[in-house]
Design a protein around this motif. Structure first.
Motif, short mmCIF file in Angstrom:
data_model
loop_
_atom_site.label_atom_id
_atom_site.label_comp_id
_atom_site.label_asym_id
_atom_site.label_seq_id
_atom_site.Cartn_x
_atom_site.Cartn_y
_atom_site.Cartn_z
N ALA A 75 0.84 -1.20 0.00
CA ALA A 75 0.00 0.00 0.00
C ALA A 75 0.87 1.25 0.00
O ALA A 75 1.73 1.42 0.87
CB ALA A 75 -0.93 0.00 1.21
N GLU A 122 -0.33 5.23 2.77
CA GLU A 122 -1.39 4.60 3.57
C GLU A 122 -2.19 5.60 4.40
O GLU A 122 -3.40 5.44 4.57
CB GLU A 122 -0.78 3.54 4.48
CG GLU A 122 -0.32 2.29 3.77
CD GLU A 122 0.15 1.24 4.74
OE1 GLU A 122 -0.70 0.45 5.20
OE2 GLU A 122 1.35 1.21 5.05
N ASN A 127 -4.25 0.07 -4.34
CA ASN A 127 -3.71 1.43 -4.47
C ASN A 127 -4.57 2.32 -5.37
O ASN A 127 -4.05 3.22 -6.01
CB ASN A 127 -2.28 1.38 -4.99
CG ASN A 127 -1.30 1.00 -3.89
OD1 ASN A 127 -1.43 1.43 -2.75
ND2 ASN A 127 -0.32 0.18 -4.24
#
Length: 235
Positions: free
Chosen positions: A28, A31, A138
């Protein structure tokens, strides 16, 4: 041109979404970015403006429609984003929009009478509500809508000359409503957001000629802008 813009935007979104969705890596990026109360950025993009004409005489046998030839313009501006919750954000996106539209009036033989080049430079300020889905890996799709206003820096509203002297006049200020969609892509260093919006004016922008029976403006009851914006935002 509008269909081409729409097709390119859809292809970009689909290809990017597939790359993110089916990528085996689930690392990720950024984040905690969406947990910030305020975020800032800028955008670059393209526009295609049009006019919608309403006529006093709606009988097709008696009226002649004004032909609008649009061109591709460009946009640049800033983004201010305020987080409301995990799925709702308020956005202010002031920007500078440049565009040109050519109007062709039937019934004339000379170019100085039938052609009007309408060049506009707008300071455009929309207040938008952004409603997002849950973040998927993402990327995060969203829809956006709101209201906006603009000031036409190229307006000649106060010009005493009208179409009889070769001057097509528009009002300085215009109000709109907007609706669109986009996808947030969380890259390693920043968030990249392609989006597409439809923009629809709610006010009459035509400054009419002195002659109430003017062949240019006499039969027009309202002239309002329509447009498509494709923006690429970096935050």
């Amino acid at each position: 041109m509008k269909r081409l813009f729409f097709l390119l935007a859809v292809l970009l979104f689909v290809q990017s979404a597939q790359a993110q969705l089916f990528n085996k890596e689930r690392l990720a990026n950024r984040e905690t970015f969406d947990q910030r109360f305020l975020t800032w950025g800028y955008f670059l993009g393209f526009n295609s403006y049009d006019f919608k004409f309403d006529y006093k005489n709606e009988n097709p046998d008696d009226r002649t429609d004004i032909l609008v030839e649009g061109d591709v313009g460009f946009n640049v501006g800033l983004v201010g984003d305020m987080r409301v919750n995990n799925y709702v954000n308020l956005r202010l996106e002031p920007g500078l929009y440049y565009t040109q539209r050519n109007l062709r009036f039937p019934g004339f033989e000379e170019e100085k009478d039938f052609l009007r080049e309408v060049k506009s430079t707008y300071i455009h300020i929309p207040l938008l509500v952004k409603i997002s889905t849950k973040r998927l890996n993402n990327f995060k799709p969203f829809i956006v809508g709101g209201i906006s206003t603009s000031w036409n820096l190229s307006s000649n509203e106060g010009n005493p000359q009208d179409n009889s002297g070769g001057e097509f006049r528009m009002t300085k200020g215009t109000s709109y409503y907007e609706i669109g969609f986009g996808i947030d892509f969380y890259l390693y260093y920043f968030k990249f957001t392609p989006s597409i919006r439809g923009v629809f004016a709610t006010s009459d922008e035509l400054v009419r000629d002195e002659d109430p029976n003017s062949p240019w403006t006499g039969n027009v009851s309202q002239m309002s802008t329509r447009g498509i914006f494709i923006n690429f935002t970096f935050q």
